[in-house]
Design an enzyme around this catalytic site. Structure first.
Site, PDB file in Angstrom:
ATOM      1  N   HIS A  12       0.821  -1.218   0.000  1.00  0.00           N
ATOM      2  CA  HIS A  12       0.000   0.000   0.000  1.00  0.00           C
ATOM      3  C   HIS A  12       0.859   1.275   0.000  1.00  0.00           C
ATOM      4  O   HIS A  12       0.432   2.319   0.480  1.00  0.00           O
ATOM      5  CB  HIS A  12      -0.982  -0.023   1.186  1.00  0.00           C
ATOM      6  CG  HIS A  12      -0.329  -0.025   2.540  1.00  0.00           C
ATOM      7  ND1 HIS A  12      -0.835  -0.733   3.610  1.00  0.00           N
ATOM      8  CD2 HIS A  12       0.774   0.602   3.010  1.00  0.00           C
ATOM      9  CE1 HIS A  12      -0.066  -0.531   4.653  1.00  0.00           C
ATOM     10  NE2 HIS A  12       0.920   0.282   4.322  1.00  0.00           N
ATOM     11  N   HIS A  59      -1.741   5.075   9.427  1.00  0.00           N
ATOM     12  CA  HIS A  59      -0.381   5.566   9.680  1.00  0.00           C
ATOM     13  C   HIS A  59      -0.440   6.912  10.377  1.00  0.00           C
ATOM     14  O   HIS A  59       0.136   7.894   9.918  1.00  0.00           O
ATOM     15  CB  HIS A  59       0.395   5.680   8.376  1.00  0.00           C
ATOM     16  CG  HIS A  59       0.472   4.414   7.569  1.00  0.00           C
ATOM     17  ND1 HIS A  59      -0.587   3.880   6.879  1.00  0.00           N
ATOM     18  CD2 HIS A  59       1.513   3.571   7.333  1.00  0.00           C
ATOM     19  CE1 HIS A  59      -0.214   2.769   6.267  1.00  0.00           C
ATOM     20  NE2 HIS A  59       1.054   2.563   6.530  1.00  0.00           N
ATOM     21  N   HIS A 194      10.420  -3.676   4.023  1.00  0.00           N
ATOM     22  CA  HIS A 194      10.859  -2.276   3.986  1.00  0.00           C
ATOM     23  C   HIS A 194      11.106  -1.744   5.388  1.00  0.00           C
ATOM     24  O   HIS A 194      10.517  -2.212   6.359  1.00  0.00           O
ATOM     25  CB  HIS A 194       9.894  -1.362   3.228  1.00  0.00           C
ATOM     26  CG  HIS A 194       8.498  -1.166   3.762  1.00  0.00           C
ATOM     27  ND1 HIS A 194       7.592  -2.181   3.911  1.00  0.00           N
ATOM     28  CD2 HIS A 194       7.834  -0.040   4.130  1.00  0.00           C
ATOM     29  CE1 HIS A 194       6.434  -1.693   4.338  1.00  0.00           C
ATOM     30  NE2 HIS A 194       6.559  -0.390   4.501  1.00  0.00           N
ATOM     31  N   GLU A 241       4.287  -5.240   8.379  1.00  0.00           N
ATOM     32  CA  GLU A 241       2.938  -5.089   7.803  1.00  0.00           C
ATOM     33  C   GLU A 241       2.439  -6.380   7.155  1.00  0.00           C
ATOM     34  O   GLU A 241       1.234  -6.602   7.055  1.00  0.00           O
ATOM     35  CB  GLU A 241       2.942  -3.978   6.741  1.00  0.00           C
ATOM     36  CG  GLU A 241       3.053  -2.580   7.312  1.00  0.00           C
ATOM     37  CD  GLU A 241       3.101  -1.502   6.222  1.00  0.00           C
ATOM     38  OE1 GLU A 241       2.896  -0.340   6.567  1.00  0.00           O
ATOM     39  OE2 GLU A 241       3.354  -1.810   5.044  1.00  0.00           O
TER      40      GLU A 241
END
Ligand code: DHB
Ligand code: FE
Length: 286
Positions: A12, A59, A194, A241
């Site tokens: 995303h 977030h 990441h 995630e």
């Protein structure tokens, strides 16, 4: 009876949405990523569900970080697109399905998952970018109503991979017990490897990502046996995630058919992937 018809896992990364919003999908650095989505988008256009459940994390855009629910569920009839600092993306607001939300909530609480309830929520890139990956040109509205399922992947202690998979299994049972003939799709978002900050900023781990992309289809137990520390070490502090993909996978049947998958390094700082699974396939005899 309601039925889960497909599951889609997708990164995303906000830059993916920005590339689409600014007409950059043909640029040399973006083209391979968007070309990789092609076969999935074609199949998805032929298999529109009545409602989609999007497993994602906020977030610190829709909810303040001084309140961090481990798991949460949206029950609103509408979710506005969050302003993440540059004004909201120019994509449609998200229409909800409060009736199915309340059924899921009741069923999941009864199974021991004490979800936080969002009667109001602005949705950020964690939810809208996957909708854009699925439907690049939504026009005035997304293809169907959407129910947000939120997971804390930001702050320690994140839920374990095993707990996420168990929530997905309970979600699958909750959907199966919905009395209407509703076709449901589930999106698991985030990842792949990441890390956005700290001494390992820019870290990606294609080997771990490939292992995960394989195992999510046929050996989810391999992924649920990993600890949160394993995920952070192998996939980066934001790569955790990926545990949200396991909620999607848990809601699918034991045997699924991979329609398409694609992997691309690097979208922004992130290894990005998509994996699409058809849930309507014959199951092995027991
Ligand atoms: C990036 C990736 C994310 O998953 C996210 O939520 C924010 C930023 C990035 O790669 O820039
Ligand atoms: Fe993210």
């Amino acid at each position: 009876m309601a039925e889960v018809i497909w599951g889609l896992a997708t990164s995303h990364v906000p830059a993916i949405g920005a590339a689409m919003d600014r007409g950059k999908t043909e640029d040399a650095n973006w083209k391979p990523l968007f070309e990789g989505y092609g076969p999935a988008r074609e199949w998805l256009a032929e298999h529109t569900p009545d409602v989609a459940i999007v497993v994602y994390n906020d977030h610190a855009n829709g909810i303040d970080v001084d309140i961090v629910p481990t798991f949460g569920l949206g029950t609103a009839d509408r979710y506005e697109v969050a302003d993440e600092g540059f004004g909201p993306r120019k994509v449609p607001d998200v229409v909800g399905d409060p009736e199915l939300s309340l059924h899921l909530l009741e069923s999941l609480v009864d199974e021991g998952f004490d979800l936080t309830v969002f009667q109001e929520l602005d949705v950020d890139h964690g939810l809208t970018v996957p909708l854009s990956v699925w439907t690049p040109d939504p026009g005035e509205a997304w293809p169907c109503p959407v129910i947000p399922l939120l997971v804390n992947v930001l702050l320690y202690p994140q839920p374990t991979a095993a707990r996420c998979y168990a929530l997905g299994q309970a979600l699958g049972r909750a959907i199966a017990s919905y009395p209407k003939d509703t076709k449901v799709a589930i999106l698991g978002t985030g990842g792949m490897s990441h890390q956005l900050a700290g001494s390992r900023a820019g870290f990606v781990n294609p080997e771990f990502d490939q292992m995960f992309l394989e195992a999510i289809e046929s050996d989810p137990a391999k992924l649920t046996s990993l600890s949160r520390e394993d995920y952070i070490r192998e996939a980066g502090s934001e790569g955790i995630e990926m545990i949200m993909w396991l909620i999607m996978r848990g809601a699918l049947r034991e045997q699924v058919r991979r329609v398409h998958s694609t992997y691309y390094v690097a979208a922004s700082n992130t290894a990005a992937a998509l994996a699409l699974f058809d849930n309507r396939v014959p199951q092995p005899a027991v």
